[in-house]
Design a protein around this motif. Sequence first.
Motif, PDB file in Angstrom:
ATOM      1  N   GLY A  29       7.773  51.057  48.968  1.00 49.76           N
ATOM      2  CA  GLY A  29       6.645  50.586  49.757  1.00 49.76           C
ATOM      3  C   GLY A  29       6.881  49.141  50.138  1.00 49.76           C
ATOM      4  O   GLY A  29       7.371  48.353  49.323  1.00 49.76           O
ATOM      5  N   ILE A  30       6.581  48.794  51.375  1.00 49.83           N
ATOM      6  CA  ILE A  30       6.751  47.421  51.852  1.00 49.83           C
ATOM      7  C   ILE A  30       5.402  46.916  52.334  1.00 49.83           C
ATOM      8  O   ILE A  30       4.849  47.413  53.317  1.00 49.83           O
ATOM      9  N   GLY A  31       4.849  45.944  51.620  1.00 49.85           N
ATOM     10  CA  GLY A  31       3.565  45.361  51.963  1.00 49.85           C
ATOM     11  C   GLY A  31       3.755  44.140  52.837  1.00 49.85           C
ATOM     12  O   GLY A  31       4.347  43.148  52.392  1.00 49.85           O
ATOM     13  N   LEU A  32       3.269  44.217  54.066  1.00 47.46           N
ATOM     14  CA  LEU A  32       3.457  43.130  55.032  1.00 47.46           C
ATOM     15  C   LEU A  32       2.440  42.024  54.796  1.00 47.46           C
ATOM     16  O   LEU A  32       1.232  42.254  54.854  1.00 47.46           O
ATOM     17  N   GLY A  33       2.929  40.824  54.571  1.00 47.44           N
ATOM     18  CA  GLY A  33       2.072  39.692  54.263  1.00 47.44           C
ATOM     19  C   GLY A  33       1.095  39.372  55.383  1.00 47.44           C
ATOM     20  O   GLY A  33       1.399  39.528  56.564  1.00 47.44           O
ATOM     21  N   PHE A  57       6.807  43.009  48.488  1.00 45.59           N
ATOM     22  CA  PHE A  57       5.828  42.222  49.221  1.00 45.59           C
ATOM     23  C   PHE A  57       6.585  41.157  49.997  1.00 45.59           C
ATOM     24  O   PHE A  57       7.420  40.441  49.435  1.00 45.59           O
ATOM     25  N   THR A  58       6.293  41.042  51.282  1.00 45.11           N
ATOM     26  CA  THR A  58       7.068  40.172  52.158  1.00 45.11           C
ATOM     27  C   THR A  58       6.164  39.265  52.983  1.00 45.11           C
ATOM     28  O   THR A  58       5.181  39.726  53.570  1.00 45.11           O
ATOM     29  N   GLY A  59       6.477  37.987  53.008  1.00 39.54           N
ATOM     30  CA  GLY A  59       5.714  37.060  53.841  1.00 39.54           C
ATOM     31  C   GLY A  59       5.691  35.654  53.288  1.00 39.54           C
ATOM     32  O   GLY A  59       5.527  35.464  52.079  1.00 39.54           O
ATOM     33  N   ALA A  60       5.854  34.686  54.179  1.00 39.27           N
ATOM     34  CA  ALA A  60       5.747  33.265  53.823  1.00 39.27           C
ATOM     35  C   ALA A  60       4.286  32.863  53.994  1.00 39.27           C
ATOM     36  O   ALA A  60       3.410  33.414  53.332  1.00 39.27           O
ATOM     37  N   ILE A 123       5.323  51.683  55.019  1.00 36.50           N
ATOM     38  CA  ILE A 123       5.030  50.338  55.505  1.00 36.50           C
ATOM     39  C   ILE A 123       3.526  50.121  55.430  1.00 36.50           C
ATOM     40  O   ILE A 123       2.761  50.789  56.134  1.00 36.50           O
ATOM     41  N   VAL A 124       3.103  49.197  54.597  1.00 38.43           N
ATOM     42  CA  VAL A 124       1.676  48.954  54.369  1.00 38.43           C
ATOM     43  C   VAL A 124       1.266  47.702  55.147  1.00 38.43           C
ATOM     44  O   VAL A 124       1.822  46.625  54.951  1.00 38.43           O
ATOM     45  N   SER A 125       0.266  47.866  55.989  1.00 34.57           N
ATOM     46  CA  SER A 125      -0.188  46.763  56.837  1.00 34.57           C
ATOM     47  C   SER A 125      -1.706  46.751  56.885  1.00 34.57           C
ATOM     48  O   SER A 125      -2.370  47.580  56.262  1.00 34.57           O
TER      49      SER A 125
END
Length: 217
Positions: A29-33, A57-60, A123-125
């Motif tokens: 699972g990829i959680g978009l920041g 978990f991805t995002g600055a 893809i979690v958004s």
Amino acid sequence: MISASAWSDIELLWEFQQMHHEPHPCSVGIGLGSHDLGVADVAVDLYHRGLIPLIVFTGATSRTTQARMPRGEAEHYRERALDLGVPSAAVLVEPYARNTGENIEFSRQLLAERGVVVSSALIVSKPYEERRAYATACKVWPGIEIVSASARMTLAEYVDSIQDVHLVIDMLVGAQQRLLIYPEKGFMVRQEVPEVVTAAYERLCAAGFTSRLMSAE
């Protein structure tokens, strides 16, 4: 005050942006920041349901999240997941991405570095960015199955959860614009957009919901 006709247009975009995929077991699972910790909550729920063995978990940070998530979106998501009972070994953090394309590409690179074999990704958004996330992931990461997921709620419920109706509408209009212009830039695969959706988007732009639009250049 948002008029009834404008709200109808907003509902049209909200419905179109959601892919209505049924989540099923995937490699990761990829959680978009973003500003919305609900994304982390959805990823955690998918993990606890046994649909994903690992979360990235991805995002600055962005202008929307810098104040509320000073340690970075991905790190705040990770903390939320740990608080909700996900073991630390099941969470990876990608702290550098600043747009959806980078979210997917940097997550792909991180998983490759860790030796994780991926044939499918959930893809979690946010609900109003499902289609944008899907179209971007299909472009950036071809050859795997992409499934979109988000919190299951109505537009009114989502606005109530965020407590900022104009932010939600502006972000929704911005997501729609990107679906229209990004395929030509090579950032995502093309999605068929019904004329009624494009007309609703144009009316909302004319009504001033434009703070998240990209430059025409």
